[in-house]
Write a protein that holds these residues in place. Structure first.
Motif: not given
Length: 865
Positions: A434-449
């Motif tokens: 479906g995509n490259n790294e979006i699910d993973w990075l959405y979580d990391m960037k949300s956690a990082g603010g």
């Protein structure tokens, strides 16, 4: 009728031209420039000398004005209309980049807003007998996104999420911003009478040694309501024999009709990846008859095979493995980015060359990364022929996307459906992602603010795409994102994983919601961290290395080709250039000049990938694949690629020929610890014989040897035994020896292992004896008395092949390297240069050769300290 070739091209300021005047059939366009189609504006302007090559120096900054203009293409052609009332005429553009308005004979027939799909128009009512004219107007992108919302996250630029265009056009961490425009795909007109095949979908539904069952759907559009439609389906062997056939009436209400056919094939020839067997291709034909008249024909290669994605093993444990024809494979390969920033102008041969190189390095899978395009047919055709599996990302990379907007989602839906239908018949296509790294990075960037908004785009990957695939492709698996699965969407215990602890310094382990941490230190980025990774499938990992000398010198202004120059730094688009320094500091030491940088970075990349991939392959009972980031380059820069922009492989490519070989001998060892000897067999045949471990000092003296009895079952990694480091050294120091693993009982390549890092080795200076035979296109190299580390052969020419390069030679060992041009031309060896890392800096490293054909010449590279 194909309308490729030379078109006319002109630029205007926005609003300067009156569209109907510029599109008029009778407009005098003699003073417009010519441009190749397929192609792009940049390439046309380069070819006509109107802009400097954007790949040289900082010239890309000088061509930014192109994306601000309005661009027009025109083409005139003669057409025989026939005046047949039963006939329809369709104009197809396989690629328009991006916001286009199309005119035929001065009449507007439609607009487009998506680079990533083809566009077809019914032009029956606007074509005329004789001369016809097509005009295409391209708007600058800013007209279509300047009033759109900017989301909190879109890597490298926030302007792109509303635009269905190759993400890498806006710049990435391996390439510059180069916002292309133009007709990037083929253009053709087709005439159809009474009915047409709108789509064909064939797939293998069951197979065994004696029989295969093939299911085929034929979507038919009838132009006349009461036409009697019939399909004939035939499967032909390589020699042209009809293996099986079936025919039947196409029934159903309305103009659009779908019929399903089933064919049985006795004693089928199966399609395999090239490392497991022959990628056998049949020819599939579908003939459509209307009222007894043949009105359409579909003809494509077809491979009989099954492909599955195993997510649970036989013990119910999590897995991520591809099963080809019932065989669990270890996926050995790399990630693919567009083969050039100027996508429309890439020659077909460039695709063939890159895939040929992939096969030569023993890769059996390529992942088409989401930030480019859904690759051209030539890519898949070549993968089908050469036996290379393809992982296809949908074109959504590293951003939030407006899944709340109806118009955007309808555009995406059309793109998804178009590309599923276009690609689903390729045998090599193994997985939709479906995509490259979006699910993973959405979580990391949300956690990082960094992100506080909802997961915009989630509906695309978790609803829209899987729903489309459920209807249109039931023959292969779908994976929502890469990486995906587990406790942080990048979990080694569930799904696939991107290992960016090495190079980027990401700190693991991590759970959903944890603030991401980076460790920019030698220990934080070192490739030694690969051994901590027991992933199920490593779909992205890697490290930078310099491009080859020829590639850099060709594209860097005079006086700037030196270590740490501004121009060298401009070749590197990654954030924080310190990461590469840290990696080299830990393994080779920090370079002090350009030659050391090229050598140190290439050796670190090659040895680092070898270290990681041998670890993954030893654990093949758990790990089922490794896809290096990245195979290729789209411009002449410094990146993670194994092959640089001029199609010259780096050291890591030649290492890959060994660490990706189906038969692998390796040692698991850390300084001061025992040596654990392994054999890996990815083939379907059992192996039996002797594996020899030999220890040499750098003068070539054999210090120790040991034979292991090896019986390695098919598709198995086997620990052969362990040896104590002290015992094998026989009193020697670990920084003064090399360990060799070899066997004469099967075709595994030799493996040389060092017991400490490169910077700690005490390598004496060496002398090389070189014999060149231009007539035979060979160079023979001997290590004269002392071990030679990373022998490198250089020629100032792009896209030439060496049978081996960047190799080590034991003292006294001799190797003959064959040199070739894939185009078949003879390679001039006049400027051949041979070196090794432990030649002194004052060694002779060039040779004078006579012009024309010449006999063998002996050149001794002497060292002076």
């Amino acid at each position: 009728m194909e309308l490729s070739g030379l078109w006319r091209l002109q630029q205007f300021e926005v609003g300067q031209a009156r569209p109907l005047e510029v599109a008029a059939a009778g407009l005098d366009d003699r003073f417009w420039i010519t441009a190749q189609v397929p192609g792009d504006v940049h390439s046309a302007l380069i070819e006509r000398g109107l802009i400097d090559n954007p790949y040289f120096g900082h010239n890309d900054a000088k061509s930014r004005w192109i994306e601000q203009k309005e661009w027009w293409y025109r083409y005139a052609f003669n057409y025989d209309l026939n005046e047949d009332p039963e006939e329809k005429h369709e104009l197809t553009f396989e690629g328009l980049d991006t916001f286009a308005t199309i005119y035929v004979n001065g009449k507007e027939i439609g607009t487009t807003n998506n680079m990533l799909m083809g566009h077809t128009f019914d032009v029956t009512r606007v074509l005329v007998e004789g001369k016809n004219t097509i005009a295409v107007k391209f708007d600058p992108l800013y007209l279509h996104n300047r009033d759109k919302e900017l989301f909190q996250w879109s890597s490298y630029t926030k302007e792109r999420p509303w635009l269905r265009k190759a993400a890498m056009n806006f710049g990435w961490d391996w390439g510059p911003r180069m916002v292309t425009v133009g007709i990037w795909g083929k253009v053709h007109i087709e005439r159809k009478r009474l009915a047409k095949l709108d789509s064909v979908f064939a797939r293998t539904v069951a197979v065994n040694e004696s029989a295969a069952s093939i299911k085929l759907d034929a979507d038919v559009i009838a132009f006349r309501k009461n036409a009697e439609l019939e399909c004939e389906v035939r499967l032909l062997a390589e020699d042209g024999r009809v293996v099986t056939s079936v025919h039947g009436m196409v029934n159903g209400p309305g103009r659009s009709k779908t019929n399903t056919f089933t064919m049985e094939v006795v004693n089928p020839q199966l399609w395999w990846t090239h490392d497991l067997g022959k990628p056998y291709l049949y020819e599939l034909e579908v003939l459509l008859y209307a009222d007894g008249e043949l009105v359409d024909l579909y003809k494509k290669p077809f491979g009989i095979r099954t492909i599955e994605l195993e997510l649970k093993d036989q013990h119910g444990q999590h897995a991520f493995a591809f099963i080809l024809n019932g065989v669990k494979i270890f996926a050995k390969g790399a990630n693919w980015i567009p083969a050039d920033h100027f996508i429309g102008s890439i020659p077909d041969q460039r695709y063939r060359d890159l895939i040929d190189l992939s096969v030569n390095s023993n890769m059996n899978m390529l992942r088409i990364w989401a930030g480019g395009i859904y690759e051209k047919d030539v890519f898949f055709e070549e993968c089908d022929k050469r036996g290379v599996l393809v992982w296809q990302d949908f074109a959504f990379a590293n951003a939030l996307f407006p899944d709340f907007n109806r118009d955007f989602m309808e555009n995406v839906r059309k793109e998804v459906i178009y590309n599923i239908k276009r690609l689903r018949n390729y045998t090599s296509l193994a997985l939709w992602c479906g995509n490259n790294e979006i699910d993973w990075l959405y979580d990391m960037k949300s956690a990082g603010g960094d992100i506080t908004c909802p997961f915009y785009g989630e509906v695309i990957y978790h609803e829209l795409i899987p729903e489309a695939l459920e209807l249109l492709d039931d023959s292969r698996a779908y994976w929502p994102s890469s990486p995906f699965g587990g406790n942080d969407a990048n979990d080694p215990d569930v799904g696939d994983r991107h290992n960016w602890q090495v190079w980027h310094g990401s700190v693991y382990p991590r759970q959903f919601g944890d603030v991401p941490l980076l460790d920019y230190s030698v220990e934080g980025v070192t490739f030694k961290n690969y051994k901590k990774d027991y992933t199920l499938f490593s779909s992205e990992f890697g490290m930078h290395a310099s491009a080859n000398r020829y590639t850099l010198e060709k594209n860097i202004p005079d006086g700037q080709f030196y270590w740490n120059s501004v121009e060298m730094a401009y070749r590197n688009k990654d954030t924080n250039h310190q990461k590469g320094i840290l990696l080299m500091e830990g393994y080779t030491g920090i370079p002090s000049n350009i030659e050391e940088y090229m050598n140190f970075s290439m050796l670190t990349q090659a040895e680092g990938l070898k270290y990681g991939i041998e670890h993954y392959r030893r654990n093949k009972h758990r790990t089922s694949g490794s896809l290096v980031w990245q195979l290729n380059d789209s411009w002449p820069g410094t990146s993670w690629s194994l092959i640089d922009y001029e199609l010259l492989p780096k050291a890591s490519f030649y290492y890959a020929k060994k660490f990706y070989h189906p038969l692998l001998l390796s040692i698991d060892h850390e300084p001061g610890q025992p040596l654990h000897v392994w054999a890996v067999n990815d083939t379907l045949a059992a192996l039996q014989g002797q594996v020899l471990l030999s220890v040499f000092n750098f003068s070539g003296e054999l210090l120790y040897s040991h034979d292991f009895d090896a019986q390695v079952m098919p598709n198995e990694a086997l620990h052969l035994g362990s040896l104590d480091e002290t015992d094998i050294l026989q009193g020697a120091s670990p920084d003064q020896v090399v360990v060799k693993l070899s066997t004469t009982d099967w075709a595994a390549p030799d493996n040389l292992i060092y017991l400490c890092d490169q910077k700690d080795l005490k390598l004496p200076p060496t002398t090389l004896i070189v014999n060149v035979d231009e007539a035979a296109q060979t160079v023979q190299i001997t290590a004269n008395g002392i071990h030679a580390r990373m022998v490198k052969i250089d020629l100032p020419q792009g896209n030439i092949r060496f049978s081996d390069n960047f190799f080590d030679l034991l003292a006294g060992e001799q190797v003959t390297v064959h040199i070739s041009d894939p185009a078949g031309s003879k390679v001039s060896l006049k400027e051949l240069n041979v070196s090794a890392m432990n030649l002194s800096r004052t060694s002779a490293t060039s040779m004078e050769l006579n012009s024309g054909d010449f006999p063998k010449q002996k050149v001794v590279f002497c060292t002076t300290l």
